[in-house]
Design an enzyme around this catalytic site. Sequence first.
Site, PDB file in Angstrom:
ATOM      1  N   GLU A  14      -5.102 -43.044 -21.930  1.00 56.28           N
ATOM      2  CA  GLU A  14      -5.974 -42.276 -22.848  1.00 56.28           C
ATOM      3  C   GLU A  14      -7.104 -43.133 -23.278  1.00 56.28           C
ATOM      4  O   GLU A  14      -7.126 -44.407 -22.755  1.00 56.28           O
ATOM      5  CB  GLU A  14      -4.961 -42.009 -24.161  1.00 56.28           C
ATOM      6  CG  GLU A  14      -4.623 -40.566 -24.399  1.00 56.28           C
ATOM      7  CD  GLU A  14      -5.719 -39.680 -24.737  1.00 56.28           C
ATOM      8  OE1 GLU A  14      -6.970 -40.051 -24.876  1.00 56.28           O
ATOM      9  OE2 GLU A  14      -5.364 -38.275 -24.710  1.00 56.28           O
ATOM     10  N   ARG A  28       2.610 -41.582 -35.539  1.00 59.21           N
ATOM     11  CA  ARG A  28       1.774 -42.428 -34.862  1.00 59.21           C
ATOM     12  C   ARG A  28       0.445 -41.964 -34.556  1.00 59.21           C
ATOM     13  O   ARG A  28       0.269 -40.741 -34.518  1.00 59.21           O
ATOM     14  CB  ARG A  28       2.371 -42.832 -33.162  1.00 59.21           C
ATOM     15  CG  ARG A  28       2.207 -41.794 -32.409  1.00 59.21           C
ATOM     16  CD  ARG A  28       2.317 -42.283 -31.072  1.00 59.21           C
ATOM     17  NE  ARG A  28       2.500 -41.436 -29.794  1.00 59.21           N
ATOM     18  CZ  ARG A  28       1.377 -40.710 -29.195  1.00 59.21           C
ATOM     19  NH1 ARG A  28       0.073 -40.834 -29.739  1.00 59.21           N
ATOM     20  NH2 ARG A  28       1.615 -39.670 -28.299  1.00 59.21           N
ATOM     21  N   ASN A  39      -2.925 -40.929 -32.736  1.00 61.98           N
ATOM     22  CA  ASN A  39      -3.340 -40.450 -31.203  1.00 61.98           C
ATOM     23  C   ASN A  39      -4.734 -40.905 -30.869  1.00 61.98           C
ATOM     24  O   ASN A  39      -5.265 -42.093 -31.193  1.00 61.98           O
ATOM     25  CB  ASN A  39      -3.058 -38.903 -31.190  1.00 61.98           C
ATOM     26  CG  ASN A  39      -2.882 -38.490 -29.917  1.00 61.98           C
ATOM     27  OD1 ASN A  39      -2.324 -39.324 -28.995  1.00 61.98           O
ATOM     28  ND2 ASN A  39      -3.396 -37.441 -29.297  1.00 61.98           N
ATOM     29  N   GLU A  88       6.480 -37.321 -30.086  1.00 60.06           N
ATOM     30  CA  GLU A  88       6.794 -36.356 -29.171  1.00 60.06           C
ATOM     31  C   GLU A  88       8.378 -36.327 -29.094  1.00 60.06           C
ATOM     32  O   GLU A  88       8.925 -37.390 -28.378  1.00 60.06           O
ATOM     33  CB  GLU A  88       5.956 -36.043 -27.927  1.00 60.06           C
ATOM     34  CG  GLU A  88       4.562 -35.577 -28.398  1.00 60.06           C
ATOM     35  CD  GLU A  88       3.537 -35.605 -27.088  1.00 60.06           C
ATOM     36  OE1 GLU A  88       3.165 -34.765 -26.640  1.00 60.06           O
ATOM     37  OE2 GLU A  88       3.509 -36.832 -26.700  1.00 60.06           O
ATOM     38  N   ASN A  95      -6.528 -34.991 -31.640  1.00 56.01           N
ATOM     39  CA  ASN A  95      -6.944 -35.427 -30.384  1.00 56.01           C
ATOM     40  C   ASN A  95      -8.574 -35.590 -30.244  1.00 56.01           C
ATOM     41  O   ASN A  95      -9.254 -35.743 -31.176  1.00 56.01           O
ATOM     42  CB  ASN A  95      -6.780 -34.172 -29.247  1.00 56.01           C
ATOM     43  CG  ASN A  95      -5.854 -35.093 -28.049  1.00 56.01           C
ATOM     44  OD1 ASN A  95      -6.104 -36.121 -27.695  1.00 56.01           O
ATOM     45  ND2 ASN A  95      -4.849 -34.551 -27.745  1.00 56.01           N
ATOM     46  N   ASP A  99      -7.552 -32.020 -24.582  1.00 48.67           N
ATOM     47  CA  ASP A  99      -7.082 -33.143 -24.788  1.00 48.67           C
ATOM     48  C   ASP A  99      -8.222 -33.908 -25.174  1.00 48.67           C
ATOM     49  O   ASP A  99      -9.145 -33.639 -26.233  1.00 48.67           O
ATOM     50  CB  ASP A  99      -6.269 -33.643 -23.729  1.00 48.67           C
ATOM     51  CG  ASP A  99      -5.373 -34.862 -24.208  1.00 48.67           C
ATOM     52  OD1 ASP A  99      -5.828 -35.673 -24.879  1.00 48.67           O
ATOM     53  OD2 ASP A  99      -4.137 -35.279 -23.270  1.00 48.67           O
TER      54      ASP A  99
END
Length: 299
Positions: free
Chosen positions: A18, A101, A103, A121, A154, A204
Amino acid sequence: MSSIKIECITNEGCRIGESPVWDEKESSLLYVDITGRKVCRWSSVSKQVQAISVDAPVSSVALRKSGDYVITLGTKFAALKWKEQVVTTITEVDKEKPNNRFNDGKVDPAGRYFAGTMAEEIRPAVLERKQGALYTLFSDHSVVKHFDQVDISNGLDWSLDHKTFFYIDSLSYSVDAFDYDLQTGKIGNRRSMYKLEKEESIPDGMCIDTEGKLWVACYSGGRVIRLDPETGKRLQTVKLPVDKTTSCCFGGKDYSEMYVTSATDGMDKEYLARQPQAGRIFKVTGLGAKGIPPYPFAG
């Protein structure tokens, strides 16, 4: 159109790659492996990856004006000294939600670090809903919470005139736009700019090019799509050899190369056998588009 070339530039797959960011000073691509708990740096010179292990899921990385980097680690904003491999906490959010958490995160044109949270998740894209929020870390290390009730915070970026903030809450299957006040960092007037089609799957990470068009990585869609925020139309689709494409950024000498991260979490042996490059980083050239350098955190 020049012909598009896609090459895999790393040998090892991330669990959830990511937050790709080009570090011009180092001629390197920074990125994180969220569940692999690593901050990575791929050198375009040596073609090697260096990685620093951390003690919690690390979901985004950004440049810092004073040098080195800032990261989102667990529910903390933190500073990372690369050479010393030292992480120090700046501040923490969502303290009342131990299952949360951070992202994705990105720095705005004024040097503020925007990042959002989500619940951990159970399986990819399966989680307790509406547990996240969107935050900004200011240069004086104060934090503002913009809104909550977020599923998976996101992709984020800003228009070239800095008057619009673009944002993705993945499970809304929408790329949203807000009015943006660069002076204060305030956002308002949320609206949907583009709704993803079925085959595009889950929006995303995202970045913007020099023409003001957005590029959105489609998780489980195996593609990056180019969108026109003015018309809300899709202009282009770039398909990748892996399904779980997670984010994208521009980099290279003139920011004409696109780097795309991907993930392997949730894939079984059979799936991985079909997609041996899953979780790796890809370089896309020949797009005919260029990006803009990332903004560094001012604090």
